[in-house]
Scaffold this motif. Structure first.
Motif, PDB file in Angstrom:
ATOM      1  N   ALA A   1       5.995   5.062  -5.597  1.00 28.72           N
ATOM      2  CA  ALA A   1       5.864   5.514  -4.292  1.00 28.72           C
ATOM      3  C   ALA A   1       4.434   6.097  -4.260  1.00 28.72           C
ATOM      4  N   ARG A   2       3.895   6.828  -5.585  1.00 26.65           N
ATOM      5  CA  ARG A   2       2.765   7.517  -5.359  1.00 26.65           C
ATOM      6  C   ARG A   2       1.678   6.500  -5.323  1.00 26.65           C
ATOM      7  N   GLU A   3       2.207   5.160  -6.081  1.00 28.12           N
ATOM      8  CA  GLU A   3       1.204   3.901  -6.077  1.00 28.12           C
ATOM      9  C   GLU A   3       0.538   3.487  -4.614  1.00 28.12           C
ATOM     10  N   TYR A   4       1.681   3.476  -3.838  1.00 28.29           N
ATOM     11  CA  TYR A   4       1.602   3.031  -2.408  1.00 28.29           C
ATOM     12  C   TYR A   4       0.698   3.953  -1.803  1.00 28.29           C
ATOM     13  N   LEU A   5       0.920   5.356  -1.991  1.00 27.70           N
ATOM     14  CA  LEU A   5       0.015   6.523  -1.395  1.00 27.70           C
ATOM     15  C   LEU A   5      -1.473   6.317  -1.844  1.00 27.70           C
ATOM     16  N   TRP A   6      -1.560   6.166  -3.282  1.00 21.80           N
ATOM     17  CA  TRP A   6      -2.979   6.086  -3.788  1.00 21.80           C
ATOM     18  C   TRP A   6      -3.626   4.756  -3.165  1.00 21.80           C
ATOM     19  N   GLU A   7      -3.034   3.793  -2.913  1.00 15.70           N
ATOM     20  CA  GLU A   7      -3.841   2.699  -2.255  1.00 15.70           C
ATOM     21  C   GLU A   7      -4.452   3.040  -1.074  1.00 15.70           C
ATOM     22  N   LEU A   8      -3.591   3.761  -0.344  1.00 19.16           N
ATOM     23  CA  LEU A   8      -3.849   4.339   1.202  1.00 19.16           C
ATOM     24  C   LEU A   8      -4.992   4.859   1.059  1.00 19.16           C
TER      25      LEU A   8
ATOM     26  N   ASP B   1      -1.529   1.359  10.811  1.00 20.46           N
ATOM     27  CA  ASP B   1      -0.161   0.433  10.740  1.00 20.46           C
ATOM     28  C   ASP B   1       0.262   0.421   9.271  1.00 20.46           C
ATOM     29  N   ASP B   2      -0.661   0.286   8.550  1.00 24.33           N
ATOM     30  CA  ASP B   2      -0.480   0.130   6.983  1.00 24.33           C
ATOM     31  C   ASP B   2       0.192   1.589   6.570  1.00 24.33           C
TER      32      ASP B   2
END
Lengths: 182, 409, 357, 192
Positions: B152-159, B188-189
């Motif tokens: 989950a953290r990975e998703y946010l760090w990409e943001l 949206d992302d």
């Protein structure tokens, strides 16, 4: 965010300042209200009664000792050289207060307030470690962040940035500072 | 020697005990090199069997001289250093430092910049909690939980990377605004990824929150009373777990938090279980804050138009000589906030992150002081661990979320 | 040819061959495979990829080369010994666990006997009790390793391991009392054959899981605790006491501990299959009367292996699902909850048998 | 906004004390993940690094590059802004007179020690000529020797092969023959 003026709003004393003025009229040196931060400067001898008052008085009720640090005005040539800075936060009233106590260089000591808040213990140790300000009455005033063999107090302005401590190996550092290629 | 007699011994209550063959007390060095010590910290633990009778925390292994380094830098050069303080939520440190300097300048931040700061700050808070809760759970054996959180953290760090250009060393805020605006299609992302994170939170909640094995490990472990917590200067989730609804976002409203609706989760007992639950709930609240902020996001500039607070617009720099000279002066001499002092607080990942800055009107800071929240928590470690088993160090230490970079600076 | 047959008919030769087969071709390869499978399967649970980097030329085989790489690495690694350790005990400690782990396979049958030839290394009368006796030896491995390492963490791990294993040993036996009573023997082959019976004609096989569901639960719990795997891995406690009793080991001796753990996983799976899931018996196979004998044996072996692999998977899956107990909670669970339960199970089973049978 | 407080729910009742329901729930979750990853539907964020590379955002601050003018020479005018603003002090510039008379200065030497660089991007912001950028998208620089990381002016190209020795010599600089050629703007030509 406060207004974008640099004009001193500091002239009008805040409510807490007024209260402290009444209670400790002889020890209060100075105050300002810069950018909405209520600040009082007091004589360093009065730090324990003032803090006691701030913690226990129902009008102040500062449950949290937020921060304790010092500032070195060596480069500004100010006398007294150091200022110990306390930040307090009251949850009951929601206000904050900054208390500053000037400390001269030749008698670098201030009374410890470790009995009032448990958090103070380490903050005072750190302050001693970094600035060499002695907190009289502190039960265990030893270095906290630096190691025991460390000489000097690193956050004093006259402690040079690149000073080498005797315990460290000098060779590697020399190598690193040699900029550029062979 | 029983627990009571061990504590009755005068030398045990205070400073190091010599552990020798006459006592049944054994000294164990937990740390500096130990799998459960995130960052580097050392606990000299005295155990009677498996029961902890005394503990001496020792910090400073990660001391890099942040404050000294800052005082020898220009004001703007401190921002990259703040990334390295709490390295799991660097944006909150960026924001806190910028707020402190803006307070010195008396600069106003445009509303769009404030809203983006809220979004990015809350993303950062989620990553912080994900790391903390995940790591604490991993150390009581829930490894799967940890890795799902890391995902989950990975998703946010990409943001965060999309906005700031780096995952962790963000260096994103500037005085009077932010370095970059949100990119196109970001919102949206953002929503898509937040939905994924919500799913993971729900899954992990099912996996662990009602598992008796986990509850046994964290319940009534590391309990600290409300009074002690206040006296130790706790803040953030640690204090809220004790039942005190103290949140800097509400008590000292900064940014645009007073336009957003969220609840402050509080616990009752103040043990590790409460801290876990508070953090889990806080992540959900953060997601809701982000969604609200994304809905309300105004259009407008992201930098203040006040002069001498930040570099002039690039158009000015390339276009006319005044702009170029102003830019040149600001780079060469540094930003010069007016003389004074300011203390700005943000609600960091694990408590009140305060920056105390002092300026003498020149380009170099006189003092940059970080008030680290976990400093107080590590100080209270002895208070929380004595009387527990040695295995309890792990959940207690996990729940205080010590970040070495922030603690030792 | 005749000579060969004659040699093969000597019981000792047969036993040696069986041992070679069971240990070298069944238990060890499965255990070794488990070292990789644990990592691959846990990766799948955790949405990761798992190890897949080791390669022989361009062959990666989804990580199969890691088994060889790990083996080679641990052989060539330096075998360190901490200062002040008890040299002799330190050196022999790793092998207790391994010996105890493989000895389980001495009594596990993998297919029905052909004439007097059994597919089982030995079928002794005490059967399982013998196994309990032998597996208790693995306590020594942990205790000696912990005590001889001259390390406080290892010492704590060793004491935890000994306390945990000895206490779980107690009700592991008690949990099986029900099985002994239901099938009327401690001999493994008789228990397995007993599970080949059916209820309601030939509808439901009389497997141990159906006759002794609580016993199954308790026995499995006890076995998992015996192998010191999650949720009962307090003796290793990798987050609090680093690695527990084998903290100081390196190289091949460390691998011996690891291999012992994985062989024990296979052993647990084999025991559970044998005692609670009909062993090698394929249910309803007796309905196919014209089945050739060799095919029956092959099917039986396949069924046995499939169940063993399934239970290996189950244990690994369990480990990556649950957090772990604290040490005192492990002991409290054992003595305060599971021991009374297994006693109750024993009494209840006895009562049912007394009344209905 | 008023202060809203939410009490967290500590669930620890009889159902939890049975251990098994929660373990069963957890088991269902992990098994679902197991089979989802076993058969297709990869929900895996891991990147098989050397073979496949994560797409980095356009704003990613990677290795530096020096941009060029249309004639191929560096845009940099050696104004020392990036060197001043760099918090890691990793940029070193030596200025020299440019042979092209329309350009006052150029960096004779422009070094970046990438091992010291903290990738903050302040140099890019400080540059008044857009001469330095960090948009190469190079996410990792793993080279065998320390000296490889000392990026000189000639190495700060768009693509960089550490093994390839490239030199951008002073002879390669444009050599204008006339005033008009050297200073096209001075005769009234619009800047390109």
């Amino acid at each position: 965010m406060t207004e974008t003026t640099t004009a001193p709003e500091s002239e009008a004393p805040g409510a807490l300042t007024t209260l402290l003025q009444q209670q400790f009229s002889d020890t209060l040196l100075d105050f300002h209200n810069h950018r909405g931060d209520e600040t009082v400067r007091i004589k360093r001898g009065a730090i324990v009664p003032v803090c006691q008052f701030l913690r226990d008085d129902p009008r102040c009720k500062f449950e949290l000792m937020v921060d304790l640090t010092a500032v070195d005005y060596f480069e500004q040539g100010r006398d007294p050289r150091f200022e110990v800075v306390y930040h307090f936060k009251s949850l009951a009233h929601g206000h904050r207060l900054r208390v500053k106590a000037p400390v001269p260089e030749d008698d670098c000591r201030v009374d410890s307030i470790h009995e009032l808040w448990k958090a103070v213990n380490w903050y005072e140790r750190e302050c001693w470690d970094m600035f060499g300000i002695e907190f009289t009455g502190h039960p265990n005033l030893t270095r906290l962040l630096m190691y025991e063999q460390f000489e000097g107090h690193p956050l004093r302005k006259d402690y040079p940035m690149d000073r080498q401590q005797p315990i460290m190996e000098l060779r590697e550092i020399d190598e690193r500072n040699q900029y550029g290629r062979a | 020697m029983s627990m009571e007699t061990a504590l009755a011994e005068p030398q045990l209550a205070g400073l190091p005990i010599e552990a020798d063959e006459d006592t049944s007390i054994m000294a164990i060095e937990v740390g500096p090199e130990h799998p459960a010590m995130h960052g580097i910290v050392r606990f000299t633990t005295y155990v009677d069997g498996e029961m902890i009778v005394d503990m001496i925390p020792e910090i400073g292994y990660l001391h890099r001289g942040f404050e000294k380094e800052s005082e020898n830098s220009k004001w703007i050069q401190v921002i990259p250093y703040t990334d390295r303080l709490n390295y799991v939520s660097p944006l909150l440190n960026n924001i806190g430092y910028s707020m402190a300097v803006e307070k010195l300048f008396g600069a106003e931040v445009p509303r769009r910049a404030e809203y983006t700061r809220v979004i990015m700050g809350e993303i950062s808070r989620i990553t912080d909690h994900l790391t903390c809760v995940g790591a604490a759970a991993m150390e009581v054996g829930a490894f799967t939980f940890f890795l799902w959180f890391i995902k989950a953290r990975e998703y946010l760090w990409e943001l965060i990377e999309q906005v700031s250009g780096a995952r962790m060393t963000t260096n994103w805020t500037r005085f009077g605004g932010n370095a970059t605006d949100l990119p196109d299609g970001f919102l949206d992302d953002l929503q898509e990824r937040l939905d994924k994170v919500k799913d993971i939170l729900d899954e992990c909640d099912k996996l662990l929150s009602k598992n008796k094995i986990f509850i046994d490990r964290v319940k009534d472990v590391g309990t600290i009373s409300k009074e002690d917590a206040l006296s130790f200067g706790f803040s953030g989730p640690m204090l809220r777990a004790c039942g005190v609804p103290f949140d800097v976002r509400r008590s000292d409203p900064h940014s645009v938090y007073d336009e957003l609706d969220f609840e402050i989760p509080v616990g009752t007992v103040g043990d590790c279980f409460d801290r876990y639950l508070v953090r889990m709930e806080e992540m959900r609240q953060s997601i809701s804050i982000i969604e609200q902020a994304a809905d309300k996001m105004p259009y407008g500039p992201i930098m203040t138009d006040q002069r001498w607070v930040d570099y002039p617009d690039k158009k000015e720099v390339y276009g006319n000589i005044e702009g170029l000279i102003e830019h040149f002066k600001m780079v060469m001499e540094g930003h010069q906030p007016p003389e004074g002092e300011a203390y700005a607080v943000v609600e960091g990942g694990n408590g009140e992150v305060g920056f105390y800055v002092v300026s003498d009107g020149s380009g170099d800071p006189v003092r940059v002081r970080l008030r680290p929240p976990c400093f107080n928590y590590v100080q209270a470690m002895k208070h929380m661990t004595v009387g527990h088993y040695i295995a309890d160090i792990v959940p207690i230490f996990g729940s205080i979320n010590m970040i070495g970079g922030e603690l030792d600076r | 040819m005749n000579l060969l047959l004659e040699i093969l008919s000597i019981p000792l030769v047969q036993t040696i061959l069986k041992i070679v087969f069971m240990i070298m071709l069944f238990a060890m390869p499965l255990g070794t495979l488990m070292t990789l499978m644990e990592r691959k399967w846990s990766a799948m649970v955790q949405d990761r990829v798992g190890p897949n980097r080791a390669n022989v030329g361009s062959f990666r085989g989804h990580g199969l080369a890691h088994i060889a790489a790990d083996g080679l690495k641990s052989i060539f690694k330096e075998d360190t010994m901490p200062e002040g350790s008890d040299r002799f005990l330190y050196l022999i400690a790793p092998f207790f666990g391994l010996i105890a782990g493989v000895s389980v396979f001495a009594i596990v049958p993998i297919a029905a006997p052909i004439g007097s030839f059994t597919f089982q290394i030995t079928d002794i009368e005490p059967g399982l009790l013998f196994i309990f006796a032998i597996t208790s030896l693995s306590v020594y491995g942990a205790v000696l390793a912990g005590a001889s390492s001259n390390s406080k963490f290892a010492l704590l791990g060793g004491t935890r391991a000994s306390a945990q294993m000895i206490s779980y040993e107690v009700f592991m036996g008690l949990a099986l009392m029900g099985i002994f009573m239901v099938y009327g023997s401690t001999r493994v082959s008789e228990i397995v054959d007993g599970q080949n019976a059916y209820w309601f004609g030939s509808l439901i096989p009389k497997w141990g899981i159906l006759t002794q569901p609580l016993g199954f639960l308790l026995f499995t719990t006890a076995l998992v605790a015996e192998t010191k795997r999650a949720p009962f891995d307090a003796p290793e406690g990798e987050s609090e006491i680093v690695a527990g009793y084998f903290l100081e080991y390196s190289g091949m001796r460390w691998s011996a501990f690891m291999l012992a753990e994985y062989v024990a996983i296979v052993g647990v799976a084999a025991l559970v299959t044998t005692l609670f899931f009909g062993g090698y018996h394929v249910p309803w196979l007796h309905l196919w009367e014209s089945a050739p004998e060799w095919l029956v044996r092959v099917l039986q072996f396949a069924k046995f292996t499939a169940f063993v692999v399934f239970f290996c998977w189950f244990q690994i899956q369990l480990r990556w699902t649950v957090p772990k107990f604290r040490f005192d909670q492990t002991m409290a669970l054992g003595w305060k909850k599971l021991l009374p339960l297994s006693l109750a199970n024993t009494v209840a089973t006895a009562a049912v048998i007394l009344i209905f049978v | 906004m008023e202060l809203k407080v939410k009490q967290v729910q500590r669930v620890d009742g009889f159902k939890e004390s049975l251990y098994l329901p929660a373990i069963f729930t957890g088991f269902r979750l992990t098994v679902r993940h197991f089979f989802r990853n076993l058969f297709g539907a990869k929900d895996v964020v891991t990147v098989q690094y050397p073979e496949e590379q994560r797409p980095v955002s356009v704003r990613w601050r990677g290795r530096h590059r020096l941009t060029r003018r249309e004639d191929g020479f560096l845009k940099c005018v050696a104004c020392y802004m990036c060197e001043t603003v760099c918090p890691a002090k990793c940029i070193h510039i030596d200025a020299g007179d440019h042979p092209d008379l329309s350009v006052e200065k150029y960096p004779v030497r422009f070094d970046i020690d990438e091992l010291r660089c903290v990738f903050c991007g302040l140099c890019v912001e400080a540059c008044p000529k857009e001469a330095i950028r960090m948009d190469t998208g190079v996410i990792s620089m793993a080279y065998a020797s320390r000296s490889t990381f000392d990026f000189t002016r000639d190495l700060l190209k768009d693509e960089y092969q550490p093994n390839e020795v490239t030199k951008f010599l002073d002879e390669d600089l444009p050599k204008p023959k006339s005033q008009a050629e050297a200073l096209p703007n001075s005769v009234g030509l619009p800047a390109a």
